[in-house]
Design an enzyme around this catalytic site. Structure first.
Site, short mmCIF file in Angstrom:
data_model
loop_
_atom_site.label_atom_id
_atom_site.label_comp_id
_atom_site.label_asym_id
_atom_site.label_seq_id
_atom_site.Cartn_x
_atom_site.Cartn_y
_atom_site.Cartn_z
N PRO A 28 -12.48 4.01 1.02
CA PRO A 28 -12.47 4.13 2.48
C PRO A 28 -11.06 3.83 3.00
CG PRO A 28 -13.59 2.10 1.80
CD PRO A 28 -13.24 2.84 0.55
N MET A 29 -10.57 4.67 3.89
CA MET A 29 -9.26 4.41 4.51
C MET A 29 -9.33 4.77 5.99
SD MET A 29 -6.33 5.56 1.78
CE MET A 29 -7.22 6.87 0.94
N GLN A 82 -19.15 3.30 5.53
CA GLN A 82 -18.77 1.88 5.45
C GLN A 82 -18.90 1.22 6.82
OE1 GLN A 82 -14.78 0.09 5.11
NE2 GLN A 82 -15.44 -0.69 3.11
N CYS A 112 -11.40 -6.47 4.85
CA CYS A 112 -10.39 -6.17 5.87
C CYS A 112 -9.62 -7.44 6.25
CB CYS A 112 -11.05 -5.55 7.11
SG CYS A 112 -9.80 -5.09 8.33
N LYS A 151 -17.51 -3.93 -0.50
CA LYS A 151 -16.12 -3.84 -0.98
C LYS A 151 -15.39 -5.11 -0.53
CE LYS A 151 -12.08 -0.80 -0.95
NZ LYS A 151 -11.17 -1.31 0.07
N GLY A 213 -6.75 -0.83 -6.33
CA GLY A 213 -5.42 -1.43 -6.19
C GLY A 213 -4.39 -0.77 -7.07
N ASP A 214 -3.43 -0.11 -6.42
CA ASP A 214 -2.24 0.44 -7.08
C ASP A 214 -2.57 1.53 -8.11
OD1 ASP A 214 -0.79 -1.55 -5.67
OD2 ASP A 214 -1.23 -2.99 -7.25
N ARG A 237 -4.07 4.74 -1.74
CA ARG A 237 -2.75 5.26 -1.35
C ARG A 237 -2.19 6.27 -2.34
NH1 ARG A 237 0.17 -0.31 -0.56
NH2 ARG A 237 -1.17 -0.71 -2.35
C1 LIG Z 1 -4.29 3.12 5.70
C2 LIG Z 1 -5.33 2.34 4.96
C3 LIG Z 1 -6.57 2.17 5.54
C4 LIG Z 1 -7.56 1.43 4.88
N1 LIG Z 1 -8.80 1.33 5.44
C5 LIG Z 1 -9.80 0.71 4.76
C6 LIG Z 1 -11.12 0.68 5.28
O1 LIG Z 1 -11.41 1.22 6.36
N2 LIG Z 1 -12.06 0.01 4.56
C7 LIG Z 1 -11.78 -0.61 3.36
O2 LIG Z 1 -12.68 -1.18 2.73
N3 LIG Z 1 -10.55 -0.55 2.83
C8 LIG Z 1 -9.55 0.08 3.50
N4 LIG Z 1 -8.30 0.16 2.95
C9 LIG Z 1 -8.06 -0.45 1.62
C10 LIG Z 1 -8.20 0.60 0.49
O3 LIG Z 1 -9.51 1.09 0.43
C11 LIG Z 1 -7.77 0.02 -0.88
O4 LIG Z 1 -8.69 -0.96 -1.28
C12 LIG Z 1 -6.37 -0.56 -0.86
O5 LIG Z 1 -5.47 0.31 -0.21
C13 LIG Z 1 -5.85 -0.86 -2.28
O6 LIG Z 1 -5.76 0.32 -3.03
P1 LIG Z 1 -4.34 1.11 -3.28
O7 LIG Z 1 -3.34 0.07 -3.73
O8 LIG Z 1 -4.69 2.12 -4.34
O9 LIG Z 1 -3.93 1.70 -1.98
C14 LIG Z 1 -7.29 0.86 3.61
C15 LIG Z 1 -6.05 1.04 3.04
C16 LIG Z 1 -5.06 1.77 3.69
C17 LIG Z 1 -3.73 1.93 3.03
#
Ligand SMILES: Cc1cc2nc3c(=O)[nH]c(=O)nc-3n(C[C@H](O)[C@H](O)[C@H](O)COP(=O)(O)O)c2cc1C
Length: 348
Positions: A28-29, A82, A112, A151, A213-214, A237
């Protein structure tokens, strides 16, 4: 015997009675994982996609902007919604709305880190209180027939890592799977996700655990799953401007083979396709505004990207979009430097 083993289909990954075609999920983002984004992610082979976090309070009050986030067209399924909130009754009622509208699972945001959210006792703040979190999740499990997931981060800070305990308590009240972002709330997005801690959660529970994560490389993703650190992953990301990562990871896991990176020209074609999906969903003017960030990410690796990004800032017509992509193609791709995450903050 060896042949029989080799031919045996991989055991299906299930969340409750929801069977996933792939352990590669899309995170979710907020502001990103809308219907157009989820549609392309599904085409790339994602096993499950998810809405951005939606405030449960707003859902039960039928706030139009929040309900608009809960759209689940057939070609974006399986899909989870979510929710973020802390009141068991409100969360249960909002989960029912999600399920009625077609969500095939309901996920709860326990990670969050944003002040506005934790200040209300939601997101990562709720996760500090394991018993209160379990009450919220139990209420949702009672209220809906679809699987319920959560999450979380590792804990509030390094001194209060509680993800294994939290995951066990949630499994006990019927939660079907958990996702763990391998950072604490106080870490925000600094440093690297700790995949050893994530593996510790997997060792603590009998339900599927997804790691976050990453994640940005198919080999690294396959390694985490094949070595048993997690049952699956959620990509965030790493797929911004690069949907192809989902396909590469899913293919690598299903076949053991590596798919090459997408040639620049095809990456731009995919970016163009995403813009067309946004236009169909939001109408042209709004889609071009929303689409600016995606165009900037798509051309990220090209020569002269910083000059082109200035053109993207006031993208307001398809002609201008064509001009940006034509210039990017003419400039060509430059060899990638070290990976730089696009966002260093976010809502989970
Ligand atoms: C712009 C953005 C928005 C996000 N929004 C949510 C969200 O709405 N709900 C959630 O559980 N995580 C959210 N996340 C966290 C991501 O789901 C993820 O757990 C986190 O970015 C780590 O993964 P990554 O390092 O691969 O980016 C968000 C992350 C980013 C960068």
């Amino acid at each position: 015997m060896a042949l029989a083993l080799a031919d045996a289909p991989a055991p299906a990954l299930r969340i409750g009675d929801l069977e996933l075609s792939s352990p590669i999920l899309v995170a979710p983002m907020a502001g990103i994982t809308d219907v157009p984004f989820r549609r392309i992610a599904m085409e790339m082979g994602a096993g499950l996609v998810c809405t951005e976090m939606v405030a449960a309070e707003a859902v039960v009050r039928s706030v139009e902007a929040s309900l608009r986030l809960l759209q689940f067209p057939d070609d974006t399924r399986p899909v989870a919604a979510q929710l973020v909130g802390s009141d068991p009754a409100v969360m249960a009622a909002a989960a029912q709305v999600c399920a009625e509208r077609g969500a095939m699972a309901v996920d709860v945001n326990l990670g969050c880190p944003v002040r506005k959210v934790v200040g209300l006792g939601c997101g990562a703040a709720l996760a500090r209180d394991v018993a209160a979190t379990a009450r919220v999740l139990a209420a949702i499990v009672d209220a809906v027939d679809v699987p319920v997931t959560a999450k979380m981060r590792l804990g509030w800070d390094q001194g209060s890592i509680n993800a294994p305990l939290l995951a066990r308590s949630l499994a006990d009240v019927g939660v079907g799977a958990v996702t763990v972002h391998g950072r604490t709330r106080c870490q925000g997005y600094a440093g690297w996700a700790d995949w050893r801690e994530i593996a510790g959660v997997r060792a603590a529970v009998d339900i599927p655990v997804f790691g976050s994560g990453d994640l940005r490389d198919p080999e690294q993703i396959a390694h985490h799953i094949e070595s048993g650190h997690v049952d699956g992953v959620v990509i965030a990301r790493g797929m911004l401007g690069n949907f192809w990562l989902v396909r590469q990871a899913a293919h690598r896991l299903a076949t053991g083979e590596n798919l090459p990176d997408l040639p620049f020209v095809e990456r731009i074609e995919l970016g163009r396709r995403h813009l067309e999906e946004l236009i169909a969903h939001y109408g042209e003017a709004r889609a071009l505004r929303i689409g600016r960030k995606y165009v900037a990410w798509t051309i990220k690796g090209c020569d002269g990207a910083s000059r082109l990004r200035a053109m993207v800032q006031d993208l307001d017509s398809r002609e201008r979009l064509d001009a940006i992509y034509a210039e990017a193609l003419a400039a060509g791709e430059r060899p990638e430097g070290p990976y730089q995450p696009i966002f260093t903050s976010g809502e989970g």
